[in-house]
Design an enzyme around this catalytic site. Sequence first.
Site, short mmCIF file in Angstrom:
data_model
loop_
_atom_site.label_atom_id
_atom_site.label_comp_id
_atom_site.label_asym_id
_atom_site.label_seq_id
_atom_site.Cartn_x
_atom_site.Cartn_y
_atom_site.Cartn_z
N THR A 190 -3.95 -1.77 -0.03
CA THR A 190 -5.04 -2.14 0.88
C THR A 190 -5.16 -1.15 2.04
O THR A 190 -4.16 -0.56 2.44
CB THR A 190 -4.75 -3.57 1.40
N VAL A 219 -8.86 -14.70 -3.99
CA VAL A 219 -9.15 -14.00 -2.74
C VAL A 219 -7.85 -13.91 -1.94
O VAL A 219 -7.11 -14.90 -1.81
CB VAL A 219 -10.21 -14.76 -1.91
N1 ASP Z 1 -3.16 -8.05 1.09
C1 ASP Z 1 -3.84 -7.64 -0.12
C2 ASP Z 1 -4.16 -8.84 -0.97
O1 ASP Z 1 -3.34 -9.72 -1.07
C3 ASP Z 1 -3.03 -6.70 -0.93
C4 ASP Z 1 -2.59 -5.46 -0.21
O2 ASP Z 1 -2.27 -5.52 0.97
O3 ASP Z 1 -2.54 -4.41 -0.86
O4 ASP Z 1 -5.21 -8.87 -1.58
#
Ligand code: ASP
Length: 323
Positions: A190, A219
């Site tokens: 992310t 989500v």
């Molecule tokens: N926090 C993001 C999710 O759970 C994943 C990530 O941080 O790469 O969709």
Amino acid sequence: MEGSKISIAIHGGAGTIARSKMTAEKEQLYTSSLEHALNAGYDILEKGGSALDAVEQAVISLEDCDLFNAGKGCVFNSKGTHELDASIMDGSNRKAGAVAGIYCIKNPISLSRQIMEKTEHVFMMGEGAMEFADAIGIQRVDQDYFYNEDRHKQWLSIRDSEKFQLDHSKEKRKKKIVGEKEDTDKKFGTVGAVAVDKQGNLAAATSTGGMTNKKYGRVGDSPIIGAGTYAYNKTCAVSCTGNGEFFIRGVVAYDVSCLMEYQGLSLQEACDEVIFNRLKEIGGEGGLIAVDARGNVAMPFNSSGMYRGSRSSDGDVVIRIFK
Ligand code: ASP
């Protein structure tokens, strides 16, 4: 407030990033992509632009780079397609915009901003968000735009299972799922940015493709205001990365702000308390980036690495992957 210290921080995901698997060439690619995004945001701040513009531009730069799990580089879901989530928040008025489960949008962060600025709503999802995007002329791309051989292979290796997996993993991680203790190669790709501008206004932005083989319709925390993203001039701006389910349960971004507001903790103290204690207590792994109105920056993570960078007007520039 004109003339106060400006700062921006960005991340490209946290997780178990093994130094042994990082070639010099790959490291250079990540570093230069982070630098490019950092400067895209910083240039705006330096010219007197808003924190909101700075975080949007920094995130667009990361969304356009296929090294990270957002925009172009997003992972495959259980149906072999891509569902994107993003959110943005303006700390000066606590207005926010967010999208979840959208597809074929080149820059989900810009759609989030348009929702914040052109509608009375905060959060839109799926088809309705797509219709709104078309109505205001947001750029669409073909599904092929998101194709990436490595990420496709990742998905093929677990597509017939109930498992869902964190970004960037390779063949070794076939059997791994979120939360498994023995998992040794987890990464969350992310992206996010936080900034404070010359007026002392704060903003935060986060964008993601979620997790490989995530259930259709799942989500994570990234588009949820208070969980993955939060900004409030009185306290801080925060963008998170990690296994989203835990960040939602911990209301992580808002928790950092609350600790500052109600308990008088400094930015660093509040971030450390949340990442190393409160999040860990419930099994959450990952990190966050944060700035406060004085231009202080914190980038804690409880995993082995986090792609991250920060730059401030006092000359501090940091770009790092490992601890
Ligand atoms: N926090 C993001 C999710 O759970 C994943 C990530 O941080 O790469 O969709």
